[in-house]
Design an enzyme around this catalytic site. Sequence first.
Site: not given
Length: 177
Positions: A71, A79, A84, A88, A114
Amino acid sequence: RGLARHVPAKWLGQAELRLSAQQRQLAEVAVAAKADPLTGLMNRRALDEELRQTIIEFQQKGRPATLLLLDVDHFKRFNDTYGHPAGDQALKFLADVLLAHARESDIVTRYGGEEFADIFRGAKAGSVRQRAENMRLAISQSPMLVEGHALRITASSGLTEIQTDDDAEQLLKRADE
């Protein structure tokens, strides 16, 4: 049989081409249904199927397996801070690192958001513990370039070996804990 005599060969050839194209399209859709579009890894649906198969192999043949859940730490904050698109990019980066450290028999998936999962087939936890730690360390020690800035992400992980009477949900829960 009698109908085939009356159908011109060129029509049969065209029908065979259309059928072949449709079969390819169906195969592509089946693959796409099991792939994460962002990272290219297998998705949760594929993970669930792989875990079921791995559990069956353990129960029927005694083949060991170990599950790693990984994780990204503080991903929401990452983010929010960098945007974002950077988030990504971080997920793609993490997928690349996991794949670079995976063996051919490993099943690397994006579990969701994630979170990532890696099934080490044919391996007990003791034999993959260091490999799993090396994956986690490679993520934190490798800089990722975002708009000319070297950024680092870190990840937390859980590792568990398949046990008698496990189902996929129990295995995932134990690795998550």
